[in-house]
Write an enzyme that holds these catalytic residues in place. Structure first.
Site, PDB file in Angstrom:
ATOM      1  N   HIS A 130       0.712  -1.318  -0.263  1.00 62.20           N
ATOM      2  CA  HIS A 130       0.139  -0.291   0.019  1.00 62.20           C
ATOM      3  C   HIS A 130       0.760   1.384   0.317  1.00 62.20           C
ATOM      4  O   HIS A 130       1.744   1.289   0.738  1.00 62.20           O
ATOM      5  CB  HIS A 130      -0.840  -0.201   1.370  1.00 62.20           C
ATOM      6  CG  HIS A 130      -1.611   0.847   1.785  1.00 62.20           C
ATOM      7  ND1 HIS A 130      -1.442   2.324   1.685  1.00 62.20           N
ATOM      8  CD2 HIS A 130      -3.223   0.867   1.372  1.00 62.20           C
ATOM      9  CE1 HIS A 130      -2.843   2.982   1.824  1.00 62.20           C
ATOM     10  NE2 HIS A 130      -3.825   2.464   1.570  1.00 62.20           N
ATOM     11  N   ASP A 211       2.552  -3.614   8.305  1.00 60.46           N
ATOM     12  CA  ASP A 211       1.450  -2.964   8.056  1.00 60.46           C
ATOM     13  C   ASP A 211       0.830  -4.065   8.824  1.00 60.46           C
ATOM     14  O   ASP A 211       0.379  -4.865   7.960  1.00 60.46           O
ATOM     15  CB  ASP A 211       1.902  -2.181   6.970  1.00 60.46           C
ATOM     16  CG  ASP A 211       0.455  -2.326   6.514  1.00 60.46           C
ATOM     17  OD1 ASP A 211      -0.946  -2.162   6.728  1.00 60.46           O
ATOM     18  OD2 ASP A 211       0.226  -1.300   5.273  1.00 60.46           O
ATOM     19  N   GLN A 214      -4.521  -4.776   7.562  1.00 63.25           N
ATOM     20  CA  GLN A 214      -5.656  -5.017   6.917  1.00 63.25           C
ATOM     21  C   GLN A 214      -5.903  -6.958   8.063  1.00 63.25           C
ATOM     22  O   GLN A 214      -6.988  -7.417   7.692  1.00 63.25           O
ATOM     23  CB  GLN A 214      -5.263  -5.987   5.586  1.00 63.25           C
ATOM     24  CG  GLN A 214      -5.495  -4.496   4.579  1.00 63.25           C
ATOM     25  CD  GLN A 214      -7.043  -4.784   4.026  1.00 63.25           C
ATOM     26  OE1 GLN A 214      -7.595  -5.291   4.484  1.00 63.25           O
ATOM     27  NE2 GLN A 214      -7.101  -3.409   3.816  1.00 63.25           N
ATOM     28  N   LYS A 237     -10.164   0.058  10.947  1.00 59.78           N
ATOM     29  CA  LYS A 237     -10.286  -1.004  10.213  1.00 59.78           C
ATOM     30  C   LYS A 237     -10.813  -2.379  10.906  1.00 59.78           C
ATOM     31  O   LYS A 237     -10.819  -3.475  10.496  1.00 59.78           O
ATOM     32  CB  LYS A 237      -9.353  -1.320   9.554  1.00 59.78           C
ATOM     33  CG  LYS A 237      -9.090  -0.197   7.767  1.00 59.78           C
ATOM     34  CD  LYS A 237      -7.864  -0.729   7.297  1.00 59.78           C
ATOM     35  CE  LYS A 237      -7.052  -0.026   6.497  1.00 59.78           C
ATOM     36  NZ  LYS A 237      -7.542   0.427   5.049  1.00 59.78           N
ATOM     37  N   CYS A 375      -4.878   2.595  -4.180  1.00 62.09           N
ATOM     38  CA  CYS A 375      -3.945   2.877  -3.372  1.00 62.09           C
ATOM     39  C   CYS A 375      -2.075   2.136  -3.638  1.00 62.09           C
ATOM     40  O   CYS A 375      -1.926   1.725  -2.205  1.00 62.09           O
ATOM     41  CB  CYS A 375      -3.668   3.271  -1.614  1.00 62.09           C
ATOM     42  SG  CYS A 375      -4.867   4.309  -1.431  1.00 62.09           S
TER      43      CYS A 375
HETATM   44  N1  PMP Z   1      -1.906  -0.188   4.561  1.00 61.07           N
HETATM   45  C1  PMP Z   1      -3.098  -0.845   3.959  1.00 61.07           C
HETATM   46  C2  PMP Z   1      -2.053  -2.268   3.818  1.00 61.07           C
HETATM   47  C3  PMP Z   1      -3.955  -0.859   4.245  1.00 61.07           C
HETATM   48  O1  PMP Z   1      -5.054  -1.281   3.718  1.00 61.07           O
HETATM   49  C4  PMP Z   1      -4.305   0.252   4.345  1.00 61.07           C
HETATM   50  C5  PMP Z   1      -5.769   1.603   4.248  1.00 61.07           C
HETATM   51  N2  PMP Z   1      -6.272   1.277   2.729  1.00 61.07           N
HETATM   52  C6  PMP Z   1      -3.273   1.860   4.925  1.00 61.07           C
HETATM   53  C7  PMP Z   1      -2.658   1.322   5.089  1.00 61.07           C
HETATM   54  C8  PMP Z   1      -3.307   3.338   5.174  1.00 61.07           C
HETATM   55  O2  PMP Z   1      -4.323   3.108   6.431  1.00 61.07           O
HETATM   56  P1  PMP Z   1      -5.190   4.165   7.205  1.00 61.07           P
HETATM   57  O3  PMP Z   1      -5.674   4.981   5.538  1.00 61.07           O
HETATM   58  O4  PMP Z   1      -6.611   4.362   8.768  1.00 61.07           O
HETATM   59  O5  PMP Z   1      -4.217   5.423   7.815  1.00 61.07           O
END
Ligand code: PMP
Length: 416
Positions: A130, A211, A214, A237, A375
């Site tokens: 991401h 990270d 998920q 999440k 993203c």
């Molecule tokens: N890493 C991963 C794997 C994600 O899925 C996301 C959210 N789509 C993020 C980072 C970023 O999270 P946040 O937008 O809540 O900061």
């Protein structure tokens, strides 16, 4: 038991009571298949936040009066709860509250780069990350003029949609100072080989940053006990509120990393020439804390624990497998998922309908799926596509969601 989870708990989510009248005049149930982007909220989380604001709302660590004392206790109790939720080896002093995974990863990437990186260093991350776990490392590499080595996927077929561990063995060398990767991928839903990557990093003394955006709601491994140095996740999440997240780090990193934001609450002394930082998590929590959000996060953790993360995983991955089986029978569908049976995400595209059109058409049937690059531009480009539709399942998803979504996808061809 796990299979029935969705139908049993759906009534706890007020949003599913609001069935919507769509363009054709029919009232349709809300089929929410975008839990990977953000989770819906159970009544217990909504109520906890409302009740807190009605009865106890006040500043944290800034007041000598009742509501402030109660709010400070709630905030620190939440920190303790988060530590236990992450793992039994974790202590509250390792838990930093942030705005979300993105901010957490920026803090840790910035701090590590300031302390540990120079022009001889190497950072290793997968190409499929991401952007939140890619750009901060890219920026760190640019700032420190160091090398950023990207791990590719084994291949493009389903069974090869996994991080290339042979490459990891070659890339994680003595000058590697940090290896950062997601526990679970947000586009194809792959569960990454955490143990193997940690072992390779530890062999050369590199730091490991994971990270967990998920994975936190459905995986309960204690990553610190496995050797992680820092992990990041978001409250929203986890069936909790937005605008709160966590960065948890080994004690040594909490002590040594420089602060990222400057302001109130993170100092031990300030004069007109210079300032001294306070110790512990507060060093990284400048400004007014996400107070009501901490209360919501606490309720969300209680909620997730009451259902059980393994149950949530088995339930969500069971529905994803069912969806996948039916999806593959629809003509012109191409699936982009490892298909191991353990993923809770299925990404796909229709050869004749663009992903964005597909998502718009699905909304006619009140089916919510995300379409786009998710993203993760480098991954999307690597797969040779420009966008994918992503269907993701959560604790409240049920068999009806699968049936309605599959019918809606079948109908999409007639609607273009
Ligand atoms: N890493 C991963 C794997 C994600 O899925 C996301 C959210 N789509 C993020 C980072 C970023 O999270 P946040 O937008 O809540 O900061």
């Amino acid at each position: 038991k796990a299979q029935n989870l969705g139908s049993k708990i759906r009534h706890e989510f007020p949003i599913f009571k609001n069935n919507e009248k769509k363009g054709d005049g029919q009232i349709k149930p809300f089929v929410y298949l975008d839990t990977a982007v953000t989770g819906q909220k159970p009544q217990s989380v909504i109520q906890a936040m409302t009740k807190y604001m009605e009865t106890d709302y006040g500043s944290v660590h800034r007041g000598a009066y009742g509501v402030s004392i109660r709010s400070s206790k709630m905030y620190e109790d939440t920190r303790e709860k988060v530590a236990k939720f992450i793992g039994s080896s974790v202590d509250a002093n390792q838990v930093i509250f942030t705005k979300g995974t993105t901010e957490s990863l920026n803090i840790v990437a910035h701090g590590i780069s300031e302390l540990f990186l120079d022009d001889k260093s190497r950072i290793v991350i997968p190409t499929i990350e991401h952007h939140a776990n890619l750009i901060p490392w890219q920026q760190a590499a640019l700032r420190k003029d160091c090398e950023l080595a990207y791990l590719s996927l084994e291949g493009k077929q389903s069974s090869k949609l996994k991080i290339n561990l042979k490459e990891a063995e070659q890339f994680i060398t003595k000058n590697t100072k940090v290896v950062a990767f997601a526990h679970v991928g947000n586009v194809i839903g792959q569960i990454n080989p955490v143990e193997e990557l940690i072992a390779l990093a530890k062999k050369v003394g590199a730091l490991v940053v994971i990270d967990c955006a998920q994975s936190m709601s459905s995986h309960d491994e204690d990553l610190f006990a496995m050797g992680a140095d820092a992990i990041a996740f978001s409250g929203h999440k986890l069936y909790g509120p937005t605008s709160i997240g966590v960065l948890a780090m080994k004690k040594e990193l909490v002590d040594r990393l420089p602060p990222y934001l400057f302001g109130g609450g993170m100092i031990s002394d300030v004069n007109l020439e210079q300032s001294l930082w306070t110790t512990g998590p507060a060093k990284f929590e400048a400004g007014t804390q996400p107070i009501t959000e901490a209360c919501g996060l606490s309720a969300a953790i209680d909620w997730v624990e009451s259902k059980g993360r393994t149950n949530i995983l088995n339930h969500s991955s069971g529905l994803a497998s069912l969806f996948l089986e039916k999806l593959k029978n629809i003509p012109d569908i191409e699936v982009f998922s490892p298909q191991s049976g353990k993923e809770t995400i299925v990404s796909f595209r229709h050869k004749k309908i663009h992903a964005h059109d597909m998502a718009t058409i699905l909304d006619f049937d009140n089916v919510a799926m995300r379409a786009g690059h998710h993203c993760a531009w480098p991954l999307i480009r690597n797969l040779g596509v420009d966008a994918l539709v992503r269907c993701s399942f959560g604790a409240y998803s049920d068999g009806d969601d699968v049936e309605i979504a599959i019918e809606a996808i079948k109908n999409s061809v007639k609607r273009v």
